[in-house]
Design a protein around this motif. Structure first.
Motif, PDB file in Angstrom:
ATOM      1  N   THR A  92      31.513  45.128  42.099  1.00  0.00           N
ATOM      2  CA  THR A  92      31.687  45.764  40.778  1.00  0.00           C
ATOM      3  C   THR A  92      30.953  44.965  39.706  1.00  0.00           C
ATOM      4  O   THR A  92      30.280  45.529  38.834  1.00  0.00           O
ATOM      5  CB  THR A  92      33.194  45.861  40.443  1.00  0.00           C
ATOM      6  OG1 THR A  92      33.821  46.630  41.460  1.00  0.00           O
ATOM      7  CG2 THR A  92      33.431  46.509  39.093  1.00  0.00           C
ATOM      8  N   TYR A 123      39.152  36.043  32.395  1.00  0.00           N
ATOM      9  CA  TYR A 123      38.677  35.414  33.628  1.00  0.00           C
ATOM     10  C   TYR A 123      39.654  35.660  34.776  1.00  0.00           C
ATOM     11  O   TYR A 123      40.454  34.813  35.159  1.00  0.00           O
ATOM     12  CB  TYR A 123      38.452  33.913  33.404  1.00  0.00           C
ATOM     13  CG  TYR A 123      37.579  33.287  34.470  1.00  0.00           C
ATOM     14  CD1 TYR A 123      36.201  33.448  34.445  1.00  0.00           C
ATOM     15  CD2 TYR A 123      38.141  32.555  35.513  1.00  0.00           C
ATOM     16  CE1 TYR A 123      35.399  32.884  35.425  1.00  0.00           C
ATOM     17  CE2 TYR A 123      37.348  31.986  36.502  1.00  0.00           C
ATOM     18  CZ  TYR A 123      35.975  32.155  36.453  1.00  0.00           C
ATOM     19  OH  TYR A 123      35.181  31.605  37.430  1.00  0.00           O
ATOM     20  N   GLY A 124      39.613  36.892  35.317  1.00  0.00           N
ATOM     21  CA  GLY A 124      40.346  37.223  36.541  1.00  0.00           C
ATOM     22  C   GLY A 124      39.325  37.414  37.650  1.00  0.00           C
ATOM     23  O   GLY A 124      38.289  36.738  37.692  1.00  0.00           O
TER      24      GLY A 124
HETATM   25  P1  NDP Z   1      42.675  40.714  37.038  1.00  0.00           P
HETATM   26  O1  NDP Z   1      44.126  41.065  37.026  1.00  0.00           O
HETATM   27  O2  NDP Z   1      42.190  39.706  38.027  1.00  0.00           O
HETATM   28  O3  NDP Z   1      42.268  40.189  35.566  1.00  0.00           O
HETATM   29  C1  NDP Z   1      42.595  40.906  34.396  1.00  0.00           C
HETATM   30  C2  NDP Z   1      42.892  39.918  33.258  1.00  0.00           C
HETATM   31  O4  NDP Z   1      44.094  39.204  33.547  1.00  0.00           O
HETATM   32  C3  NDP Z   1      41.807  38.863  33.102  1.00  0.00           C
HETATM   33  O5  NDP Z   1      40.811  39.310  32.217  1.00  0.00           O
HETATM   34  C4  NDP Z   1      42.560  37.640  32.571  1.00  0.00           C
HETATM   35  O6  NDP Z   1      42.531  37.613  31.144  1.00  0.00           O
HETATM   36  C5  NDP Z   1      44.002  37.865  33.070  1.00  0.00           C
HETATM   37  N1  NDP Z   1      44.269  36.961  34.208  1.00  0.00           N
HETATM   38  C6  NDP Z   1      43.556  36.855  35.360  1.00  0.00           C
HETATM   39  N2  NDP Z   1      44.086  35.925  36.163  1.00  0.00           N
HETATM   40  C7  NDP Z   1      45.172  35.442  35.514  1.00  0.00           C
HETATM   41  C8  NDP Z   1      46.153  34.464  35.829  1.00  0.00           C
HETATM   42  N3  NDP Z   1      46.097  33.746  36.960  1.00  0.00           N
HETATM   43  N4  NDP Z   1      47.154  34.257  34.936  1.00  0.00           N
HETATM   44  C9  NDP Z   1      47.217  34.947  33.786  1.00  0.00           C
HETATM   45  N5  NDP Z   1      46.301  35.880  33.429  1.00  0.00           N
HETATM   46  C10 NDP Z   1      45.300  36.114  34.284  1.00  0.00           C
HETATM   47  O7  NDP Z   1      41.909  42.086  37.159  1.00  0.00           O
HETATM   48  P2  NDP Z   1      40.494  42.357  37.905  1.00  0.00           P
HETATM   49  O8  NDP Z   1      39.481  41.421  37.348  1.00  0.00           O
HETATM   50  O9  NDP Z   1      40.705  42.399  39.372  1.00  0.00           O
HETATM   51  O10 NDP Z   1      40.162  43.857  37.459  1.00  0.00           O
HETATM   52  C11 NDP Z   1      39.982  44.236  36.099  1.00  0.00           C
HETATM   53  C12 NDP Z   1      39.853  45.751  36.019  1.00  0.00           C
HETATM   54  O11 NDP Z   1      38.628  46.169  36.570  1.00  0.00           O
HETATM   55  C13 NDP Z   1      40.908  46.522  36.802  1.00  0.00           C
HETATM   56  O12 NDP Z   1      41.994  46.837  35.950  1.00  0.00           O
HETATM   57  C14 NDP Z   1      40.203  47.751  37.272  1.00  0.00           C
HETATM   58  O13 NDP Z   1      40.672  48.866  36.556  1.00  0.00           O
HETATM   59  C15 NDP Z   1      38.748  47.527  36.918  1.00  0.00           C
HETATM   60  N6  NDP Z   1      37.865  47.829  38.065  1.00  0.00           N
HETATM   61  C16 NDP Z   1      36.936  48.839  37.923  1.00  0.00           C
HETATM   62  C17 NDP Z   1      36.113  49.172  38.971  1.00  0.00           C
HETATM   63  C18 NDP Z   1      35.088  50.256  38.814  1.00  0.00           C
HETATM   64  O14 NDP Z   1      34.453  50.606  39.807  1.00  0.00           O
HETATM   65  N7  NDP Z   1      34.848  50.797  37.632  1.00  0.00           N
HETATM   66  C19 NDP Z   1      36.216  48.505  40.281  1.00  0.00           C
HETATM   67  C20 NDP Z   1      37.168  47.420  40.305  1.00  0.00           C
HETATM   68  C21 NDP Z   1      37.973  47.119  39.230  1.00  0.00           C
HETATM   69  P3  NDP Z   1      42.622  36.200  30.342  1.00  0.00           P
HETATM   70  O15 NDP Z   1      41.594  35.274  30.921  1.00  0.00           O
HETATM   71  O16 NDP Z   1      42.342  36.570  28.924  1.00  0.00           O
HETATM   72  O17 NDP Z   1      44.017  35.705  30.558  1.00  0.00           O
END
Ligand code: NDP
Length: 326
Positions: free
Chosen positions: A280, A8-9
């Motif tokens: 996305t 959940y990011g």
């Molecule tokens: P984030 O960094 O927001 O989230 C990635 C993971 O980090 C989450 O699944 C979550 O896992 C963990 N996380 C998020 N927030 C927190 C927090 N506050 N503290 C600790 N852990 C956290 O990444 P995005 O959602 O922005 O992007 C994910 C991927 O999507 C990117 O790496 C990118 O490569 C891809 N992307 C692809 C695109 C495309 O066109 N194909 C376009 C845009 C992005 P958990 O809940 O398990 O902790």
């Protein structure tokens, strides 16, 4: 259709918004590696569950949307959860797509699921447009421009420099290069010709700004091949003007036909996005619908956007689509 979210990011939140807006979908649960009590989601009635309990949900979710990061999460998460669920991800490390495809294909075939990878806009909608345009205009050139938009990877790289408190990096297409492509000039463009980079930095107290600027501009792979402008700003301005996640880009194919190749044709596909993650995830959720349809008709293994018939994306019937959108 019951949808689950793993991670959940930014994307996790975007999937939640898109599923809530879809008439044929319901969000079953959100899974996180963190303490579920520390993760606050928008929907009040949807459980947040630690990912260690995900196997209990095996028969309660039609498609699991995996929302981890591409660098280290998705190469592990997508094959792992394809053992239990139909899955979809946004894996965007282009060079590693063949390897990721093979891993997900093996897991999904062994467990009897569908896994759709590298969905979003690039890779994703841009890839589709490249394939259509290459098939239609085999004698031609491809051009991709990104921006104006925020590059998370480049922003992170600047934040790791000593003395930097916060930073945002914008990728900007060079207008003259865009125009040359639009005019059918079929230009040869170097990396530097196509994009510039603009960086907004909040420096720590007493930091050597000249040194920070030099380190940014000379950073290999990230900035050394571009013309980069660096601005130092204070935290208030940063929070006021640079907290958004806008992005976008252009995919062109410029190709020739005719006995003497006398006619030029230009296909231009462009996106202008206020929110990269919300767009996305809108793509991901439409393709999640297709994943369930492909699974229901007996398909198994790893797929990409290139394998999906357009009608599978819509909640409308084929007849409605033919009558109104064809
Ligand atoms: P984030 O960094 O927001 O989230 C990635 C993971 O980090 C989450 O699944 C979550 O896992 C963990 N996380 C998020 N927030 C927190 C927090 N506050 N503290 C600790 N852990 C956290 O990444 P995005 O959602 O922005 O992007 C994910 C991927 O999507 C990117 O790496 C990118 O490569 C891809 N992307 C692809 C695109 C495309 O066109 N194909 C376009 C845009 C992005 P958990 O809940 O398990 O902790």
């Amino acid at each position: 259709m019951k949808i689950g979210i793993i991670g959940y990011g930014n994307l996790g939140r975007g999937v939640e918004i898109a599923v809530n807006a879809a008439p044929d979908m319901e969000l079953a649960a959100v899974f996180t590696r963190r303490d579920p009590k520390s993760v606050s989601i928008i929907s009040k009635d949807v459980p947040v569950v630690n990912v260690s309990e995900v196997a209990d949900w095996k028969d309660k979710i039609d498609v699991m949307v995996i929302c981890g990061g591409s660098a280290t999460d998705l190469p592990v998460q997508t094959p792992e959860y394809a053992k239990l669920f139909n899955v979809i991800d946004s894996f965007d490390t282009h060079a590693r797509i063949p390897e990721h495809f093979a891993n997900v294909d093996k897991a999904a075939k062994e467990s009897g699921h569908v896994g759709l990878i590298s969905c979003g806009w690039d890779p994703g909608l841009f890839s589709l447009n490249r394939v259509y345009a290459n098939a239609i205009l085999p004698d031609g050139k491809d051009y991709t421009f990104w921006g104006k938009g925020v590059s998370q990877g480049h922003s992170d790289a600047v934040r790791r420099i000593e003395g930097v408190k916060n930073a945002k990096q914008y990728t900007i297409p060079v207008e003259a290069a865009l125009e040359a492509v639009r005019n059918g000039e079929n230009p040869e463009l170097t990396t530097r010709d196509k994009h510039t980079r603009e960086v907004f930095v909040v420096a720590k107290e007493g930091a050597d700004k000249a040194l920070i600027e030099k380190q940014i501009k000379e950073m290999p792979n990230y900035f050394d091949e571009y013309n980069t402008t660096v601005h130092f700003i204070d935290e208030d301005e940063f929070n006021k003007n640079h907290s958004g996640m806008a992005h976008g880009g252009f995919v062109f194919r410029s190709g020739r036909t005719g006995v003497n190749k006398e006619n030029n044709h230009i296909i231009e596909y462009s996106l202008k996005l206020d929110s990269n993650p919300e767009f996305t995830t809108s793509v991901l959720v439409a393709y999640a619908r297709a994943v369930k349809r492909m699974y229901d008709e007996g398909q198994r293994g790893c797929k990409t956007v290139l394998d999906v018939p357009p009608t599978y994306l819509s909640e409308k019937s084929d007849e409605e689509l033919r009558n109104h959108l064809l």
